[in-house]
Write a protein that holds these residues in place. Structure first.
Motif, short mmCIF file in Angstrom:
data_model
loop_
_atom_site.label_atom_id
_atom_site.label_comp_id
_atom_site.label_asym_id
_atom_site.label_seq_id
_atom_site.Cartn_x
_atom_site.Cartn_y
_atom_site.Cartn_z
N CYS A 1 0.85 -1.19 0.00
CA CYS A 1 0.00 0.00 0.00
C CYS A 1 0.89 1.24 0.00
O CYS A 1 1.81 1.35 0.81
CB CYS A 1 -0.90 -0.03 1.24
N PHE B 1 0.09 4.10 0.89
CA PHE B 1 -0.25 4.99 2.00
C PHE B 1 0.29 4.49 3.33
O PHE B 1 0.80 5.25 4.13
CB PHE B 1 -1.77 5.18 2.10
N CYS B 2 0.17 3.17 3.57
CA CYS B 2 0.58 2.66 4.88
C CYS B 2 1.61 1.54 4.79
O CYS B 2 2.03 1.02 5.82
CB CYS B 2 -0.64 2.18 5.66
N CYS C 1 -4.42 -0.46 0.35
CA CYS C 1 -4.98 -1.62 1.04
C CYS C 1 -6.46 -1.33 1.33
O CYS C 1 -6.95 -0.22 1.09
CB CYS C 1 -4.21 -1.90 2.33
N CYS D 1 -7.00 1.68 3.90
CA CYS D 1 -6.73 3.02 3.34
C CYS D 1 -7.78 3.38 2.30
O CYS D 1 -8.21 4.53 2.21
CB CYS D 1 -5.33 3.07 2.75
N ARG E 1 -2.84 7.08 9.90
CA ARG E 1 -2.48 5.70 9.61
C ARG E 1 -1.11 5.66 8.90
O ARG E 1 -0.25 4.86 9.26
CB ARG E 1 -3.56 5.06 8.73
ZN LIG Z 1 -2.90 1.09 3.41
#
Ligand SMILES: [Zn+2]
Length: 102
Positions: free
Chosen positions: A6, A8-9, A42, A45, A60
């Protein structure tokens, strides 16, 4: 960026892909540099993005980044600002709705 984690995370369970234009965004040296093409997300997110919960998404991202890089804790406030700017850049470069990864 990578389609295997992911964006983002950094979790490995990528379920969604966000079409986006490439852009250059140096957030923290060695952590985030250039964003190339689509962004992977994911399930968690994706839910935060679709709900418009930018704060939840930011917390997150920051949380997982600090978990993996505890030496960055001292710079937490700066990192939060930089990640927020990075997310804003992503949403400004998003070109379409999320696609489910099969
Ligand atoms: Zn994520």
């Amino acid at each position: 960026m990578s389609t295997f984690i992911c964006d983002f995370c950094a979790e490995p369970n990528v379920l969604w892909q966000y079409p986006a234009q490439s852009f250059v965004a140096y957030v923290v040296d060695g952590v985030v540099g250039q964003s190339v093409g689509d962004w992977a997300a994911c399930g968690v997110c994706h839910r935060l993005i679709e709900a418009g919960d930018r704060t939840g998404l930011l917390e997150r991202s920051l949380g997982t980044l600090l978990e993996k890089n505890p030496n960055m804790l001292a710079a937490e406030a700066d990192l939060r600002d930089e990640l927020a700017a990075f997310h804003r850049m992503f949403f400004a470069h998003q070109t379409g709705a999320a696609l489910q990864v099969v």
